[in-house]
Scaffold this motif. Structure first.
Motif, short mmCIF file in Angstrom:
data_model
loop_
_atom_site.label_atom_id
_atom_site.label_comp_id
_atom_site.label_asym_id
_atom_site.label_seq_id
_atom_site.Cartn_x
_atom_site.Cartn_y
_atom_site.Cartn_z
N LYS A 272 0.84 -1.20 0.00
CA LYS A 272 0.00 0.00 0.00
C LYS A 272 0.87 1.26 0.00
O LYS A 272 0.64 2.21 -0.75
CB LYS A 272 -0.92 -0.03 1.23
CG LYS A 272 -2.01 0.99 1.15
CD LYS A 272 -3.19 0.60 2.01
CE LYS A 272 -4.37 1.46 1.62
NZ LYS A 272 -4.79 2.49 2.33
N PHE A 275 2.72 1.65 -3.48
CA PHE A 275 1.80 2.01 -4.57
C PHE A 275 1.23 3.41 -4.36
O PHE A 275 1.07 4.17 -5.31
CB PHE A 275 0.69 0.98 -4.74
CG PHE A 275 1.17 -0.32 -5.32
CD1 PHE A 275 1.98 -0.35 -6.45
CD2 PHE A 275 0.81 -1.55 -4.75
CE1 PHE A 275 2.43 -1.55 -7.00
CE2 PHE A 275 1.26 -2.75 -5.29
CZ PHE A 275 2.07 -2.75 -6.41
N GLU A 276 0.94 3.75 -3.10
CA GLU A 276 0.40 5.08 -2.82
C GLU A 276 1.44 6.16 -3.18
O GLU A 276 1.10 7.19 -3.77
CB GLU A 276 -0.01 5.18 -1.34
CG GLU A 276 -0.71 6.47 -0.97
CD GLU A 276 -2.06 6.68 -1.66
OE1 GLU A 276 -2.81 5.72 -1.85
OE2 GLU A 276 -2.34 7.85 -2.06
N THR A 302 -1.03 -7.44 -7.41
CA THR A 302 -0.96 -6.52 -6.26
C THR A 302 -1.17 -5.08 -6.72
O THR A 302 -1.85 -4.30 -6.05
CB THR A 302 0.42 -6.64 -5.53
OG1 THR A 302 1.46 -6.29 -6.44
CG2 THR A 302 0.65 -8.04 -4.99
N PHE A 306 -4.61 -2.54 -6.17
CA PHE A 306 -4.50 -1.19 -5.63
C PHE A 306 -5.32 -0.21 -6.48
O PHE A 306 -6.08 0.61 -5.95
CB PHE A 306 -3.03 -0.75 -5.57
CG PHE A 306 -2.84 0.63 -5.03
CD1 PHE A 306 -2.70 0.85 -3.67
CD2 PHE A 306 -2.83 1.73 -5.89
CE1 PHE A 306 -2.54 2.14 -3.16
CE2 PHE A 306 -2.67 3.03 -5.39
CZ PHE A 306 -2.53 3.23 -4.02
N LYS A 310 -8.70 2.10 -5.79
CA LYS A 310 -8.75 3.54 -6.06
C LYS A 310 -10.00 3.90 -6.85
O LYS A 310 -10.65 4.90 -6.58
CB LYS A 310 -7.51 3.99 -6.84
CG LYS A 310 -6.26 4.13 -6.00
CD LYS A 310 -6.33 5.39 -5.14
CE LYS A 310 -5.05 5.57 -4.34
NZ LYS A 310 -5.18 6.57 -3.27
#
Ligand code: NA7
Length: 538
Positions: A272, A275-276, A302, A306, A310
């Motif tokens: 997380k 990717f964020e 993965t 994500f 979103k």
């Protein structure tokens, strides 16, 4: 056409090199030929330079490779002097840049605009190409260089009744130069690839109502585009050569900063976080968060998960969010980069038409019939893509040795040596052709790589008195197998996409680009250093 360069004179031919297309590739190729003292001419269908950036002038058209990288590096003064204004350049700014380059290097007088090359055939006796244009002219040239672009042959689906539509109809890849007035109108966009995703938010702001006709949902990440910071630009320019060299060492020739870790080793919190970070940074670097996102379906999942999360966070209506959510691998079909695409579907005036619930049946004079009922429309935008990599080459009737056409030769898929040479088609080079990194790389350095290689090859031929160069069938076969083997080490070929030609009915399914810019450069250099191994020179 009578323009004769000094070098071709006396050899009974019009030019040393005819170049097809005046985009990034054709312009640099022309400059290269001129600098080497060769006579060269560019034939260009449009009435201006720019190629892709000439034709794709739809609202929102923008490059998704950073400006400081998506530019020429062959001339230090040029790269130092040109000032980019945004992190990602708009179509208009790139077009201005290419116009500047054209004039700065005195290229314009050598470009014949509004002229389409319709056919070319190799004359085995003279070793020259006879090139025909659609205005009936014919010229001869020792070399034929196809700088026709990877995404330039537009794909327009055959939909019944399209001709009878009475409103405005335009393909994003051939946008009218005076634009289209959509203010207050009912507008439809067919297609949700990069073009559709860029144009839809812009149209939504102006149109009365916007209908987005989606056959397959696409993954998109935000660009986070912003004005280019002057200090940042200055810092890059201070070390531009190193910056460029560093980029060339990466798989795509772009400085994404490939993550060192494996997505499969990361726990949920780390996934997380990474990717964020990439989402906030914006752009295609998203899928470089971990080094193995294109190695296995599990790792790729993965990143896909994500983005799916979103989409459901951004799009307020859960049904619309679900319809917009791809349940596929991410990035194996070209990842899109947007400016508020998903959020556009929160607007009152925007409707997603999910074609999986009912396909487009036909056009009427006043709209499109979907699932049995008409969506009335004043304007239809076809964002339906391109016959990528091979289309522009095959739309010219090219005949090689023995009158064999390129279409025949490539009936089961394109075959090249190093992406730019074709056995049976001597003295022909395709810049960033199929089997080269092309669309899986930063295209400008890829173009420069090919143009420099061709320039060096021609200089070598002149020096050694060779008239004709041709890839051997064995070298070509080995290269084609290698391109495929490298592709199948990754998960790219698993998805349907224009990378494998599946967007064009009847096109053979072949993974078209070569994965790995540094390996490609190394191989090309080795071939040249060793005296053009895999080629016959005579
Ligand atoms: P793309 O990425 O090929 O997208 C074309 C879109 O058009 C895609 O969503 C297609 O759906 C859709 N399409 C094509 N034919 C139809 C029909 N008959 N009905 C409905 N929808 C259709 O092209 P772009 O111009 O967006 O981008 C090309 C590249 O340019 C881009 O990747 C960047 O590298 C620059 P499908 O997915 O096939 O179901």
């Amino acid at each position: 056409m009578s323009e004769q360069g000094h070098s071709a004179e006396g050899r009974g031919r019009d030019f040393d090199a005819v170049i097809v297309g005046a985009g990034f590739a054709g312009l640099y190729m022309l400059h290269k030929m001129k600098s080497a003292g060769l006579s060269a001419c560019v034939f260009e269908t449009g009435d201006g330079v720019g190629g892709t950036w000439y034709w794709n002038s739809y609202p929102g058209a923008r490059c998704d490779v950073p400006s400081m990288e998506y530019s020429y590096q062959f001339d230090e003064d040029l790269q130092q002097e040109w000032e980019w204004t945004e992190r990602y350049s708009s179509q208009g700014e790139i077009l201005s840049y290419l116009e500047h380059v054209t004039d700065r290097f005195g290229l314009r007088p050598h470009i014949r605009f509004n002229t389409k090359v319709s056919a070319a055939s190799f004359n085995e006796e003279s070793g020259d190409w006879a090139i025909e244009t659609d205005d009936g002219d014919q010229v001869s040239s020792q070399f034929l260089i196809m700088a026709t672009g990877c995404l330039s042959a537009r794909f327009t689906p055959e939909i019944e009744g399209m001709d009878s539509f009475e409103g405005a109809l335009a393909h994003t890849g051939n946008w009218p130069k005076d634009g289209i007035d959509v203010a207050g109108k009912r507008v439809g966009v067919i297609g949700t690839g990069s073009s559709g995703i860029q144009v839809a938010p812009m149209l939504a702001r102006e149109a009365g109502e916007l209908f987005v006709f989606q056959r397959s949902p696409a993954f998109s990440v935000p660009s986070q585009n912003k004005p280019l910071d002057a200090a940042e630009q200055k810092a890059i320019k201070a070390r531009y050569a190193d910056f460029r060299a560093e980029a060339k060492r990466s798989r795509a020739g772009i400085l994404y900063g490939l993550g060192e870790g494996s997505a499969l080793d990361a726990d949920a919190a780390l996934l997380k976080e990474e990717f964020e970070k990439r989402w906030q940074a914006g752009g295609l670097g998203f899928t470089a968060a971990f080094h193995d996102l294109f190695d296995t379906v599990e790792a790729n999942g993965t990143a896909a998960d994500f983005v799916r999360d979103k989409i459901s966070e951004i799009v307020k209506d859960p049904e619309v969010a679900e319809a917009l959510t791809p349940h596929t691998l991410i990035g194996c079909k070209r990842l899109c980069v947007d400016a508020g695409y998903y959020d556009t579907f929160n607007r009152e005036n925007v409707t997603l038409v999910d074609l999986r619930k009912g396909a487009i049946e036909r056009f009427t004079g006043t709209g499109i019939i979907v699932g049995g009922s008409e969506v009335p429309l004043d304007v239809v935008v076809l964002a339906t893509g391109f016959d990528a990599l091979t289309g522009a080459l095959l739309r010219v009737d090219i005949k090689g040795r023995g009158g064999v056409t390129l279409k025949e030769k490539w009936s089961e898929g394109p075959k090249t040596y190093l992406g730019h040479s074709i056995s049976g088609f001597p003295n022909l080079f395709a810049i960033t052709g199929p089997g080269s990194p092309s669309v899986l790389s930063n295209l400008v350095p890829s173009i420069e790589q090919d143009v420099d290689w061709v320039g060096r090859c021609i200089a070598h031929m002149r020096e050694h008195g060779h008239q004709v160069i041709e890839a051997t069938p064995d070298a070509e076969e080995e290269w084609v197998a290698h391109v495929s083997e490298v592709a199948h080490r990754s998960i790219y070929p698993l998805e349907d996409s224009w990378y494998v030609g599946s967007n064009v009915p009847g096109k053979p399914r072949v993974f078209l680009p070569y994965i790995g810019f540094p390996d490609f450069v190394e191989r090309c250099n080795k071939v040249a250093d060793q005296g053009y191994t895999g080629y016959g020179l005579s």
